[in-house]
Write a protein that holds these residues in place. Structure first.
Motif, PDB file in Angstrom:
ATOM      1  N   ASP A   1       9.864  51.186 -17.201  1.00 28.23           N
ATOM      2  CA  ASP A   1      10.094  51.017 -18.639  1.00 28.23           C
ATOM      3  C   ASP A   1      10.287  49.553 -19.023  1.00 28.23           C
ATOM      4  OD1 ASP A   1       9.760  53.663 -18.999  1.00 28.23           O
ATOM      5  OD2 ASP A   1      11.873  54.163 -19.262  1.00 28.23           O
ATOM      6  N   LEU A   2      10.911  48.820 -18.125  1.00 26.34           N
ATOM      7  CA  LEU A   2      11.106  47.386 -18.392  1.00 26.34           C
ATOM      8  C   LEU A   2       9.752  46.663 -18.457  1.00 26.34           C
ATOM      9  CD1 LEU A   2      13.101  44.948 -18.592  1.00 26.34           C
ATOM     10  CD2 LEU A   2      13.041  44.831 -16.105  1.00 26.34           C
ATOM     11  N   LEU A   3       8.806  47.153 -17.642  1.00 28.27           N
ATOM     12  CA  LEU A   3       7.509  46.471 -17.548  1.00 28.27           C
ATOM     13  C   LEU A   3       6.496  46.951 -18.587  1.00 28.27           C
ATOM     14  CD1 LEU A   3       7.061  46.309 -13.664  1.00 28.27           C
ATOM     15  CD2 LEU A   3       7.984  44.568 -15.184  1.00 28.27           C
ATOM     16  N   LYS A   4       6.846  47.982 -19.351  1.00 27.38           N
ATOM     17  CA  LYS A   4       5.911  48.493 -20.374  1.00 27.38           C
ATOM     18  C   LYS A   4       5.554  47.386 -21.361  1.00 27.38           C
ATOM     19  CE  LYS A   4       6.983  53.402 -20.744  1.00 27.38           C
ATOM     20  NZ  LYS A   4       7.924  54.308 -21.393  1.00 27.38           N
ATOM     21  N   PRO A   5       4.320  47.407 -21.862  1.00 22.50           N
ATOM     22  CA  PRO A   5       3.918  46.342 -22.786  1.00 22.50           C
ATOM     23  C   PRO A   5       4.818  46.264 -24.031  1.00 22.50           C
ATOM     24  CG  PRO A   5       2.032  47.689 -22.154  1.00 22.50           C
ATOM     25  CD  PRO A   5       3.243  48.352 -21.579  1.00 22.50           C
ATOM     26  N   ARG A   6       5.264  47.400 -24.508  1.00 26.86           N
ATOM     27  CA  ARG A   6       6.108  47.354 -25.704  1.00 26.86           C
ATOM     28  C   ARG A   6       7.450  47.999 -25.417  1.00 26.86           C
ATOM     29  NH1 ARG A   6       3.681  45.778 -30.177  1.00 26.86           N
ATOM     30  NH2 ARG A   6       1.411  45.640 -30.146  1.00 26.86           N
ATOM     31  N   SER A   7       8.206  47.404 -24.549  1.00 26.74           N
ATOM     32  CA  SER A   7       9.490  48.032 -24.240  1.00 26.74           C
ATOM     33  C   SER A   7      10.515  47.654 -25.309  1.00 26.74           C
ATOM     34  CB  SER A   7       9.953  47.661 -22.842  1.00 26.74           C
ATOM     35  OG  SER A   7       9.719  46.320 -22.596  1.00 26.74           O
ATOM     36  N   ASP A   8      11.445  48.561 -25.514  1.00 24.10           N
ATOM     37  CA  ASP A   8      12.453  48.405 -26.553  1.00 24.10           C
ATOM     38  C   ASP A   8      13.801  48.196 -25.852  1.00 24.10           C
ATOM     39  OD1 ASP A   8      14.565  49.079 -28.212  1.00 24.10           O
ATOM     40  OD2 ASP A   8      13.473  50.651 -29.278  1.00 24.10           O
TER      41      ASP A   8
ATOM     42  N   LEU B   1      11.531  38.207  -5.559  1.00 20.52           N
ATOM     43  CA  LEU B   1      10.222  38.386  -4.918  1.00 20.52           C
ATOM     44  C   LEU B   1       9.105  37.948  -5.873  1.00 20.52           C
ATOM     45  CD1 LEU B   1      10.800  41.828  -3.131  1.00 20.52           C
ATOM     46  CD2 LEU B   1      10.555  39.618  -2.011  1.00 20.52           C
ATOM     47  N   ALA B   2       9.262  38.262  -7.175  1.00 21.70           N
ATOM     48  CA  ALA B   2       8.260  37.872  -8.166  1.00 21.70           C
ATOM     49  C   ALA B   2       8.208  36.350  -8.310  1.00 21.70           C
ATOM     50  CB  ALA B   2       8.591  38.520  -9.511  1.00 21.70           C
ATOM     51  N   TRP B   3       9.337  35.733  -8.208  1.00 23.90           N
ATOM     52  CA  TRP B   3       9.466  34.270  -8.275  1.00 23.90           C
ATOM     53  C   TRP B   3       8.656  33.647  -7.125  1.00 23.90           C
ATOM     54  CZ3 TRP B   3      12.684  30.268  -5.947  1.00 23.90           C
ATOM     55  CH2 TRP B   3      13.021  29.237  -6.811  1.00 23.90           C
ATOM     56  N   HIS B   4       8.815  34.218  -5.930  1.00 30.48           N
ATOM     57  CA  HIS B   4       8.030  33.750  -4.774  1.00 30.48           C
ATOM     58  C   HIS B   4       6.540  34.021  -4.981  1.00 30.48           C
ATOM     59  CE1 HIS B   4      11.137  32.369  -2.033  1.00 30.48           C
ATOM     60  NE2 HIS B   4      11.892  33.351  -2.482  1.00 30.48           N
ATOM     61  N   TRP B   5       6.248  35.123  -5.630  1.00 30.62           N
ATOM     62  CA  TRP B   5       4.854  35.494  -5.920  1.00 30.62           C
ATOM     63  C   TRP B   5       4.221  34.396  -6.773  1.00 30.62           C
ATOM     64  CZ3 TRP B   5       1.437  36.655  -9.846  1.00 30.62           C
ATOM     65  CH2 TRP B   5       0.356  37.495  -9.530  1.00 30.62           C
ATOM     66  N   HIS B   6       4.962  33.917  -7.782  1.00 31.66           N
ATOM     67  CA  HIS B   6       4.459  32.829  -8.622  1.00 31.66           C
ATOM     68  C   HIS B   6       4.230  31.553  -7.808  1.00 31.66           C
ATOM     69  CE1 HIS B   6       4.348  34.400 -12.671  1.00 31.66           C
ATOM     70  NE2 HIS B   6       5.546  34.939 -12.532  1.00 31.66           N
ATOM     71  N   LEU B   7       5.036  31.390  -6.767  1.00 33.24           N
ATOM     72  CA  LEU B   7       4.894  30.179  -5.930  1.00 33.24           C
ATOM     73  C   LEU B   7       3.789  30.337  -4.894  1.00 33.24           C
ATOM     74  CD1 LEU B   7       8.652  29.271  -5.261  1.00 33.24           C
ATOM     75  CD2 LEU B   7       7.059  28.075  -6.768  1.00 33.24           C
ATOM     76  N   GLY B   8       3.144  31.485  -4.885  1.00 32.87           N
ATOM     77  CA  GLY B   8       2.019  31.697  -3.969  1.00 32.87           C
ATOM     78  C   GLY B   8       2.385  32.441  -2.703  1.00 32.87           C
TER      79      GLY B   8
ATOM     80  N   ALA C   1       0.903  46.789   0.372  1.00 34.03           N
ATOM     81  CA  ALA C   1       0.638  47.214  -1.014  1.00 34.03           C
ATOM     82  C   ALA C   1       1.868  47.867  -1.646  1.00 34.03           C
ATOM     83  CB  ALA C   1      -0.539  48.184  -1.020  1.00 34.03           C
ATOM     84  N   GLU C   2       2.657  48.556  -0.809  1.00 36.32           N
ATOM     85  CA  GLU C   2       3.841  49.246  -1.309  1.00 36.32           C
ATOM     86  C   GLU C   2       4.824  48.250  -1.950  1.00 36.32           C
ATOM     87  OE1 GLU C   2       7.170  52.167   0.615  1.00 36.32           O
ATOM     88  OE2 GLU C   2       5.408  51.741   1.836  1.00 36.32           O
ATOM     89  N   ILE C   3       4.806  47.021  -1.398  1.00 36.04           N
ATOM     90  CA  ILE C   3       5.707  45.998  -1.923  1.00 36.04           C
ATOM     91  C   ILE C   3       4.986  45.114  -2.938  1.00 36.04           C
ATOM     92  CG2 ILE C   3       7.095  43.977  -1.318  1.00 36.04           C
ATOM     93  CD1 ILE C   3       7.312  45.314   1.507  1.00 36.04           C
ATOM     94  N   SER C   4       3.779  44.675  -2.570  1.00 28.05           N
ATOM     95  CA  SER C   4       3.111  43.692  -3.428  1.00 28.05           C
ATOM     96  C   SER C   4       2.732  44.267  -4.788  1.00 28.05           C
ATOM     97  CB  SER C   4       1.895  43.104  -2.721  1.00 28.05           C
ATOM     98  OG  SER C   4       0.981  44.126  -2.422  1.00 28.05           O
ATOM     99  N   GLY C   5       2.460  45.570  -4.857  1.00 28.68           N
ATOM    100  CA  GLY C   5       2.121  46.189  -6.151  1.00 28.68           C
ATOM    101  C   GLY C   5       3.236  45.993  -7.179  1.00 28.68           C
ATOM    102  N   PRO C   6       4.437  46.561  -6.899  1.00 30.03           N
ATOM    103  CA  PRO C   6       5.531  46.399  -7.870  1.00 30.03           C
ATOM    104  C   PRO C   6       5.894  44.931  -8.118  1.00 30.03           C
ATOM    105  CG  PRO C   6       6.100  48.039  -6.197  1.00 30.03           C
ATOM    106  CD  PRO C   6       4.811  47.432  -5.780  1.00 30.03           C
ATOM    107  N   VAL C   7       5.812  44.110  -7.066  1.00 26.59           N
ATOM    108  CA  VAL C   7       6.200  42.701  -7.229  1.00 26.59           C
ATOM    109  C   VAL C   7       5.203  41.967  -8.129  1.00 26.59           C
ATOM    110  CG1 VAL C   7       6.545  40.496  -6.025  1.00 26.59           C
ATOM    111  CG2 VAL C   7       7.490  42.594  -5.064  1.00 26.59           C
ATOM    112  N   SER C   8       3.907  42.223  -7.930  1.00 32.97           N
ATOM    113  CA  SER C   8       2.927  41.522  -8.760  1.00 32.97           C
ATOM    114  C   SER C   8       3.011  41.996 -10.215  1.00 32.97           C
ATOM    115  CB  SER C   8       1.514  41.663  -8.198  1.00 32.97           C
ATOM    116  OG  SER C   8       1.072  42.980  -8.377  1.00 32.97           O
ATOM    117  N   GLN C   9       3.300  43.279 -10.425  1.00 33.60           N
ATOM    118  CA  GLN C   9       3.493  43.772 -11.802  1.00 33.60           C
ATOM    119  C   GLN C   9       4.649  43.031 -12.466  1.00 33.60           C
ATOM    120  OE1 GLN C   9       4.244  47.974 -11.712  1.00 33.60           O
ATOM    121  NE2 GLN C   9       2.239  48.439 -10.885  1.00 33.60           N
TER     122      GLN C   9
END
Ligand SMILES: [Zn+2]
Length: 335
Positions: free
Chosen positions: A223-230, A269-276, A282-290
């Protein structure tokens, strides 16, 4: 032998073996480190080794003598345990007073007594003041092991200053997997994302993977990641789910802090993702990249700060709905 069960803390084992060999064992230790990394298990193994009738220079429990058998069964008269009562939010004076009274009596079997005080970070001021006298003038042969939280800040300065502080770090992911597979529990499987989010804590990985909690955390993250979350609806959902999860506010606080921990680790983890740094299956990288695609690098910085602040607020007993709602306003991305 006994230390073999203890994974990932070799440096600390060697440290205690060295002070034991040099007969320089202290009288009071404060164990500090993340939740679920084995501080309590380490304290128990250390206590067994100290009390063992045949413990040699290696400070190792033989697992065969009378002392080891009693300690293993949890009935050793000289191994004392104290912890926060189940129905209380803090470690209260009655528990500490009882412990101190037992500590002044002579050891029943050998020459030493060991007391393990769990939840020491949650000792209230009255209990801490009561405990101070025992720390200042420990009974001969007694050794106190206090299990604190992630940092020593929670302890009164007077308690901190009378203990040797021992820092526990998180375990490597392979050690986390080994610890989990060596346990009889849990009966459910622990997924890779839970292990990654637990940042070196087998105990936390198990809690994160618990099916009900897993469902709750997946829902809130989705829900946090939804395009229009409230923001408001998101906070409401969080608070409502808590009621289904735990009846009392103490349990709800624990669950909220676990959810915040999940979000903090996802943000890291997402912060590290931005750093490359995009390792992981896939079980981890999917949610992290989202997560990384929803929050920019700068937003993640802000998010981490805000989550830490909310965790502290909940820890300091701020009204939970206020803490969660105001956090939601700050972290749920607009549009
Ligand atoms: Zn023994």
């Amino acid at each position: 032998m006994s230390w073999n069960r203890m994974l990932g803390h070799d440096r600390l084992i060697k440290g205690f073996q060295a002070v034991w060999t040099n007969q320089r064992l202290g009288q009071a230790y404060l164990f500090i480190g993340p939740r679920g990394v084995g501080k309590f298990t380490f304290a128990r193994e250390l206590a067994r080794a100290i009390l063992c009738e045949k413990s040699g220079p290696g400070l190792e429990a033989c697992e065969q003598c009378r002392s080891c058998i009693l300690a293993g069964a949890g009935t050793h008269p000289d191994l004392l345990m104290a912890a926060k009562p189940e129905d209380k939010n803090e470690l209260v004076i009655a528990v500490i007073r009882d412990l101190c009274e037992q500590l002044v009596r002579k050891p029943a079997l050998g020459t030493r007594k060991v007391a393990i005080v769990d939840d020491a970070g949650e000792m209230n001021e009255e209990a801490a003041n009561c405990f101070l006298k025992t720390l200042e003038e420990p009974a001969p042969g007694s050794i106190l092991i206090l299990i604190g939280g992630p940092s020593a800040d929670r302890q009164l300065r007077t308690i901190q200053s009378r203990c040797q502080i021992i820092h526990f770090a998180g375990l490597s992911e392979s050690n986390v997997r080994q610890v989990i597979s060596s346990r009889k529990e849990p009966e459910y499987s622990v997924d890779e994302l839970s292990i990654a989010l637990a940042a070196g804590s087998p105990g936390l990985a198990i809690e994160f993977a618990e099916p009900h909690f897993r469902e709750l955390r997946q829902q809130l993250v989705a829900d946090l990641l939804k395009p229009r979350s409230d923001a408001f609806a998101w906070a409401e959902q969080w608070l409502k789910s808590l009621e289904n999860f735990s009846k009392d506010t103490a349990g709800q606080r624990v669950t909220s802090r676990m959810l915040i921990r999940v979000l903090i680790e996802l943000a890291r983890l997402a912060w590290h993702w931005h750093l490359g740094d995009r390792a992981g299956n896939a079980e981890i990288s999917g949610p992290v990249s989202q997560f990384a695609q929803r929050f920019s690098y700068a937003q993640l910085d802000q998010l981490l700060f805000r989550l830490q602040k909310t965790d502290e607020q909940i820890d300091r007993m701020l009204q939970m709905n206020y803490a969660i709602e105001s956090m939601a306003m700050d972290i749920v991305p607009v549009g």
